[in-house]
Scaffold this active site. Structure first.
Site, mmCIF file in Angstrom:
data_model
loop_
_atom_site.group_PDB
_atom_site.id
_atom_site.type_symbol
_atom_site.label_atom_id
_atom_site.label_comp_id
_atom_site.label_asym_id
_atom_site.label_seq_id
_atom_site.Cartn_x
_atom_site.Cartn_y
_atom_site.Cartn_z
ATOM 1 N N HIS A 123 -9.924 88.543 141.657
ATOM 2 C CA HIS A 123 -11.595 88.681 142.047
ATOM 3 C C HIS A 123 -11.875 87.983 143.191
ATOM 4 O O HIS A 123 -11.079 86.949 143.603
ATOM 5 C CB HIS A 123 -12.286 88.494 140.957
ATOM 6 C CG HIS A 123 -12.547 87.202 140.433
ATOM 7 N ND1 HIS A 123 -11.607 86.358 139.986
ATOM 8 C CD2 HIS A 123 -13.418 86.319 140.494
ATOM 9 C CE1 HIS A 123 -12.009 85.113 139.504
ATOM 10 N NE2 HIS A 123 -13.230 85.245 140.021
ATOM 11 N N HIS B 189 -14.232 85.796 144.140
ATOM 12 C CA HIS B 189 -14.868 84.520 144.177
ATOM 13 C C HIS B 189 -13.881 83.390 145.029
ATOM 14 O O HIS B 189 -12.867 83.349 145.061
ATOM 15 C CB HIS B 189 -15.079 83.696 142.834
ATOM 16 C CG HIS B 189 -16.180 84.456 142.065
ATOM 17 N ND1 HIS B 189 -16.387 84.272 140.820
ATOM 18 C CD2 HIS B 189 -17.231 85.062 142.663
ATOM 19 C CE1 HIS B 189 -17.405 84.947 140.538
ATOM 20 N NE2 HIS B 189 -17.877 85.457 141.654
ATOM 21 N N ASP C 242 -13.360 80.300 145.055
ATOM 22 C CA ASP C 242 -12.451 79.302 144.292
ATOM 23 C C ASP C 242 -10.981 80.057 143.987
ATOM 24 O O ASP C 242 -10.036 79.343 143.283
ATOM 25 C CB ASP C 242 -12.974 78.549 143.116
ATOM 26 C CG ASP C 242 -13.397 79.610 142.071
ATOM 27 O OD1 ASP C 242 -13.817 80.528 142.108
ATOM 28 O OD2 ASP C 242 -13.133 79.112 140.814
ATOM 29 N N HIS C 243 -10.942 81.560 144.178
ATOM 30 C CA HIS C 243 -9.721 82.205 143.868
ATOM 31 C C HIS C 243 -9.110 82.772 145.183
ATOM 32 O O HIS C 243 -7.975 83.060 144.922
ATOM 33 C CB HIS C 243 -9.798 83.249 142.781
ATOM 34 C CG HIS C 243 -10.563 82.774 141.377
ATOM 35 N ND1 HIS C 243 -9.759 82.447 140.214
ATOM 36 C CD2 HIS C 243 -11.671 81.930 141.024
ATOM 37 C CE1 HIS C 243 -10.349 82.004 139.231
ATOM 38 N NE2 HIS C 243 -11.470 81.673 139.804
ATOM 39 N N HIS D 51 -17.241 89.806 134.819
ATOM 40 C CA HIS D 51 -17.197 88.579 135.596
ATOM 41 C C HIS D 51 -17.687 88.590 136.952
ATOM 42 O O HIS D 51 -18.689 88.426 137.420
ATOM 43 C CB HIS D 51 -16.329 87.813 135.700
ATOM 44 C CG HIS D 51 -16.156 86.423 136.452
ATOM 45 N ND1 HIS D 51 -16.841 85.579 135.935
ATOM 46 C CD2 HIS D 51 -15.552 86.055 137.485
ATOM 47 C CE1 HIS D 51 -16.787 84.163 136.843
ATOM 48 N NE2 HIS D 51 -15.914 84.811 137.536
ATOM 49 N N ASP E 175 -10.798 85.010 135.953
ATOM 50 C CA ASP E 175 -12.036 84.418 135.463
ATOM 51 C C ASP E 175 -12.527 85.297 134.227
ATOM 52 O O ASP E 175 -13.629 85.274 133.845
ATOM 53 C CB ASP E 175 -13.058 84.008 136.149
ATOM 54 C CG ASP E 175 -12.785 82.753 137.059
ATOM 55 O OD1 ASP E 175 -11.568 82.187 136.715
ATOM 56 O OD2 ASP E 175 -13.454 82.365 137.948
ATOM 57 N N HIS F 211 -9.027 78.887 135.182
ATOM 58 C CA HIS F 211 -9.373 77.342 134.996
ATOM 59 C C HIS F 211 -8.935 76.610 133.660
ATOM 60 O O HIS F 211 -8.870 77.274 132.668
ATOM 61 C CB HIS F 211 -10.876 77.478 134.864
ATOM 62 C CG HIS F 211 -11.559 77.884 136.211
ATOM 63 N ND1 HIS F 211 -12.017 77.145 137.160
ATOM 64 C CD2 HIS F 211 -12.105 79.145 136.612
ATOM 65 C CE1 HIS F 211 -12.722 77.704 138.094
ATOM 66 N NE2 HIS F 211 -12.337 79.346 137.925
HETATM 67 FE FE FE Z 1 -13.244 80.615 139.017
HETATM 68 ZN ZN ZN Z 2 -14.835 83.700 139.300
#
Ligand code: FE
Ligand code: ZN
Length: 272
Positions: A66, A68, A70-71, A124, A145, A183
């Protein structure tokens, strides 16, 4: 003979799949055969480049679940440094993507013995995907996530109904599937899950095991579909004990699994 709850198997790490830590609690999953590798959800490039160099691996591919940061934040730099090809969700805006994937599409890397198919799991984010398939003969799920050990992602872009359906889709995968989440949230999820289901002995023994893993600075992942079915409140929205707990927390009647899910998600959002 039926397994009783406390006889659930904890999951051994799968040789060939290891976590690369990023930020404070992200895991970038590295799949490798000792020469070649791929990564799932590289939020940062540097920790991946460091491991590739140390282990002298060449990067074949980058898989994204996805959009985001942080990915995906490290994907462009990894492409620039390694030339790896990027596979990601068709329904999301990504910094880089060579192959846009929708449900039913497949990804195969024969040198890594990895064969995956794509599941659409919105909630999400609106276009979130998961990769499910086999690594050698082991069933594996990379779920970003959406599903966490004993928890799930926040519903940012979708609806509770979408998220509940996405989680139910993952819950229907083979029980022995290893679950690789984005995570390390396991212990905090478990503290909440124990409030929801204080009498769940499977959850209690998994919590003990996971606490010991964290004390040794080891990841609590992978999890398994079997463990999640036994312990994760978000997959247990039809269990009378969960319905009762969610109803008590919400202080209103919850008539559908989606309403139970939405109440649980709200409860978790407000927990501590
Ligand atoms: Fe994340
Ligand atoms: Zn995420």
């Amino acid at each position: 003979m039926n397994k009783t709850q406390h006889q659930l198997d904890f999951v051994q790490p799968c040789p060939g799949i290891s976590p690369i830590s990023a930020f404070s609690d992200n895991y970038i999953w590295l799949v490798s055969n000792g020469r070649q590798a791929l990564v799932v959800d590289p939020g940062q490039a540097q920790p991946v480049l460091k491991v590739l160099k140390e282990l002298q691996l060449s990067l074949n591919a980058i898989l994204l679940t996805h959009h985001h940061d942080d990915h995906v934040g490290g994907a462009a730099e990894l492409v620039a440094q390694t030339g790896a090809k990027v596979w990601g969700p068709a329904g999301e805006v990504l910094p880089v993507c060579d192959v846009a994937l929708v449900e039913g599409d497949t990804f195969e890397d024969t040198s890594l013995e990895l064969k995956l198919s794509v599941l659409d799991i919105p909630g999400h984010t609106a276009g979130h995907i998961a990769f499910f398939g086999t690594f050698g003969t082991t069933p594996v799920l990379f779920c970003g996530d959406t599903l966490f050990a004993a928890g799930c992602g926040r519903v940012f872009e979708g609806t509770p109904a979408q998220m509940e359906a996405s989680l139910a889709k993952l819950a229907a995968l083979p029980a022995d599937s290893r679950v690789y989440c984005g995570h390390e949230y396991t212990l905090s999820n478990m503290r909440w899950a124990c409030e929801v289901e204080p009498d769940n002995v499977a959850l209690q023994s998994w919590q003990e095991h996971a606490s010991e893993q964290r004390r040794l600075n080891q990841p609590t992942l992978p999890s398994s579909v079997e463990l999640e079915l036994a312990c994760n409140p978000f997959l247990r929205v039809r269990q009378p004990s969960i319905v009762q707990a969610a109803t008590n927390w919400a202080q209103r009647e919850l008539t559908t699994p989606v309403e139970v899910f939405a109440a649980l998600r709200e409860w978790k959002n407000n927990f501590r």
